[in-house]
Enzyme design. Structure first.
Site, PDB file in Angstrom:
ATOM      1  N   GLY A 181       0.827  -1.206   0.000  1.00  0.00           N
ATOM      2  CA  GLY A 181       0.000   0.000   0.000  1.00  0.00           C
ATOM      3  C   GLY A 181       0.861   1.254   0.000  1.00  0.00           C
ATOM      4  CD  GLN A 240      -6.704   0.296   8.334  1.00  0.00           C
ATOM      5  OE1 GLN A 240      -7.579  -0.484   8.708  1.00  0.00           O
ATOM      6  NE2 GLN A 240      -5.431   0.070   8.579  1.00  0.00           N
ATOM      7  CG  HIS A 243      -0.408  -6.353   5.121  1.00  0.00           C
ATOM      8  ND1 HIS A 243      -0.414  -6.018   6.456  1.00  0.00           N
ATOM      9  CD2 HIS A 243       0.049  -5.264   4.465  1.00  0.00           C
ATOM     10  CE1 HIS A 243       0.037  -4.763   6.587  1.00  0.00           C
ATOM     11  NE2 HIS A 243       0.328  -4.302   5.390  1.00  0.00           N
ATOM     12  CB  THR A 281       9.772 -10.846 -12.250  1.00  0.00           C
ATOM     13  OG1 THR A 281      10.763 -10.766 -13.278  1.00  0.00           O
ATOM     14  CG2 THR A 281       8.965 -12.119 -12.418  1.00  0.00           C
ATOM     15  CB  CYS A 329       4.084   3.633  11.267  1.00  0.00           C
ATOM     16  SG  CYS A 329       3.255   2.647  10.040  1.00  0.00           S
TER      17      CYS A 329
HETATM   18  C1  LIG Z   1      -1.426  -0.170   6.401  1.00  0.00           C
HETATM   19  C2  LIG Z   1      -1.722   1.116   5.717  1.00  0.00           C
HETATM   20  C3  LIG Z   1      -0.911   1.587   4.680  1.00  0.00           C
HETATM   21  C4  LIG Z   1       0.345   0.889   4.246  1.00  0.00           C
HETATM   22  O1  LIG Z   1       0.110  -0.319   3.582  1.00  0.00           O
HETATM   23  P1  LIG Z   1       1.333  -1.364   3.475  1.00  0.00           P
HETATM   24  O2  LIG Z   1       0.850  -2.402   2.535  1.00  0.00           O
HETATM   25  O3  LIG Z   1       1.564  -1.866   4.865  1.00  0.00           O
HETATM   26  O4  LIG Z   1       2.488  -0.605   2.937  1.00  0.00           O
HETATM   27  C5  LIG Z   1      -1.262   2.766   4.058  1.00  0.00           C
HETATM   28  N1  LIG Z   1      -2.350   3.448   4.437  1.00  0.00           N
HETATM   29  C6  LIG Z   1      -3.155   3.034   5.426  1.00  0.00           C
HETATM   30  C7  LIG Z   1      -4.360   3.826   5.777  1.00  0.00           C
HETATM   31  C8  LIG Z   1      -2.868   1.863   6.111  1.00  0.00           C
HETATM   32  O5  LIG Z   1      -3.658   1.458   7.099  1.00  0.00           O
END
Ligand SMILES: *Cc1c(COP(=O)(O)O)cnc(C)c1O
Length: 408
Positions: free
Chosen positions: A85, A193, A215, A251, A339
């Site tokens: 993400g 989210q 994830h 890839t 984070c």
């Molecule tokens: C978890 C999250 C991300 C980051 O996604 P990743 O796949 O862990 O890099 C970005 N924005 C929001 C709102 C998130 O909850």
């Protein structure tokens, strides 16, 4: 055997985990895992190669693209698979700067975005771009009127999250999108989210770009997707082969992408039912915790919120203290975003919502998921008040408040 937890080793006992941190990540669903395995083993063909083995990988990859696209009302050609993400958000922000930096250098976002949006914006500021960080109200809501007022002739991008990861507030994305569309400004939403929790349709939301991540929806870590509306031309950030229609070299993570596709299929099949169940568990958590703990309140919007997030500030305690005590009971929770949990800075989201640093330090987020049971929720409601009481008895803040007669 049950998986062991860090605290199990510390205390020399085994116990079941109560996982209430689904906004940080989720366990890969067994069906997702099963769909991925062949692509880590016998189905290992490179989708860009030309023989049958490779073509089978290509077919699975494109099926996953169709699944993701149809779930959000997009066309398969509008989906770019990414490494996460965070990468999808970075691609939008830095890609827009590359594409439109000559036309304008102003970007609008909000003060409560995930770091995946805030930090690339800050990186661009160092390169001479100007970023407006819109304030939010006490519930964490961005106002569409303020977006309209902030738009300028040199604005090249507006990026506002669909739902906040710390407090669960859902933003008025369709309204903001309509304003941007009218002004001809690209509009992105970080829907990481929101996907799977609330309806996501790119046309109804008036978005040009939308990021999601596997994830957070029972898919594997390390794979995300970005919707890019036809006609929006983002230059690649990762140059290399011609994968993803030249939009991202490298890839493809075939197993991961197949896992994302399967995770979305599961959302299609059971998402609504899961959300109904989870909303009931969330409501029970909110009621149970705010009723049994004094000086504790819900953060975020009371109604306009994700079905799975219960978030609080607990006055006169440190959120970290609560987390450690819960961990000793095998309960996984968060003080906000994964984070910021590792740092001592208070949540930028709560600060933007007007909470003091002291209050923001007492934040607690419980995010429920597919596998949680009512018994687990009741256990947390039973365990939490004595934990908070014990921490307060040790807290100088509580002692001071007592002296001042604020608490009894
Ligand atoms: C978890 C999250 C991300 C980051 O996604 P990743 O796949 O862990 O890099 C970005 N924005 C929001 C709102 C998130 O909850």
């Amino acid at each position: 055997m049950q998986m062991m937890h860090v605290s199990d080793f510390v205390h020399g006992k085994t116990q079941d985990i109560i996982y209430l941190d689904h906004a940080a990540t989720t366990k890969v669903d067994p069906e997702v895992f099963e769909a991925m395995v062949p692509h880590l083993q016998e189905e290992y063909g490179n989708p860009s190669s030309l023989y049958g083995l490779a073509r089978r990988s290509r077919i699975k990859l494109e099926q996953a693209r169709e699944t993701v696209a149809s779930f959000i009302g997009a066309d398969a050609s509008e989906i770019v698979f990414t490494g996460c993400g965070t990468e999808a958000d970075n691609y939008v922000i830095k890609g827009t700067a590359l594409a439109k930096g000559e036309q304008g250098r102003h970007i609008i976002t909000s003060a409560i975005e995930h770091h995946a949006v805030l930090h690339p914006c800050q990186a661009l500021e160092k390169q001479g771009f100007e970023v407006t960080y819109l304030p939010v109200d006490e519930y964490g809501l961005v106002s569409p009127e303020q977006v309209a007022e902030a738009l300028r002739d040199d604005t090249i991008l507006v990026t506002i999250m669909y739902a906040n990861n710390e407090v669960g507030t859902i933003e008025p994305i369709a309204e903001i999108g309509a304003i941007c569309r009218e002004r001809g400004v690209w509009f992105h939403t970080d829907a990481v989210q929101a996907v799977g929790k609330i309806p996501v349709n790119v046309d109804e939301l008036n978005v040009d770009m939308l990021a999601l991540s596997a994830h957070k929806i029972y898919g594997p870590k390390g794979v995300g997707a970005l919707y890019v509306r036809k006609g929006v031309r983002l230059p690649p950030l990762i140059d290399g082969g011609a994968q993803e229609e030249g939009r991202r070299g490298g890839t493809e993570n075939v197993a991961g992408i197949v896992g994302l596709g399967k995770a979305i299929e599961l959302l299609q099949r059971r998402g609504e039912e899961d959300n109904r169940r989870e909303a009931a568990l969330r409501d029970r958590l909110i009621a149970g915790i705010t009723e049994s703990i004094s000086h504790c309140r819900l953060t975020g919007h009371p109604e306009q919120r994700l079905p799975n997030i219960a978030s609080f500030v607990v006055q006169y305690v440190e959120g970290e203290g609560i987390l450690l005590s819960l961990d000793m009971e095998g309960i996984c929770a968060s003080t906000g975003s994964a984070c910021t949990s590792a740092s001592l800075d208070p949540s930028h989201v709560l600060i933007a919502m007007g909470y003091s640093h002291t209050l923001a330090h007492g934040s607690l987020r419980l995010s429920v998921g597919r596998e949680n049971t009512e018994e687990e929720i009741e256990r947390v409601i039973e365990l939490l008040p004595p934990i908070v009481q014990r921490l307060r008895e040790m807290s100088p803040l509580w002692a001071d408040a007592r002296k001042r007669g604020e608490v009894t």
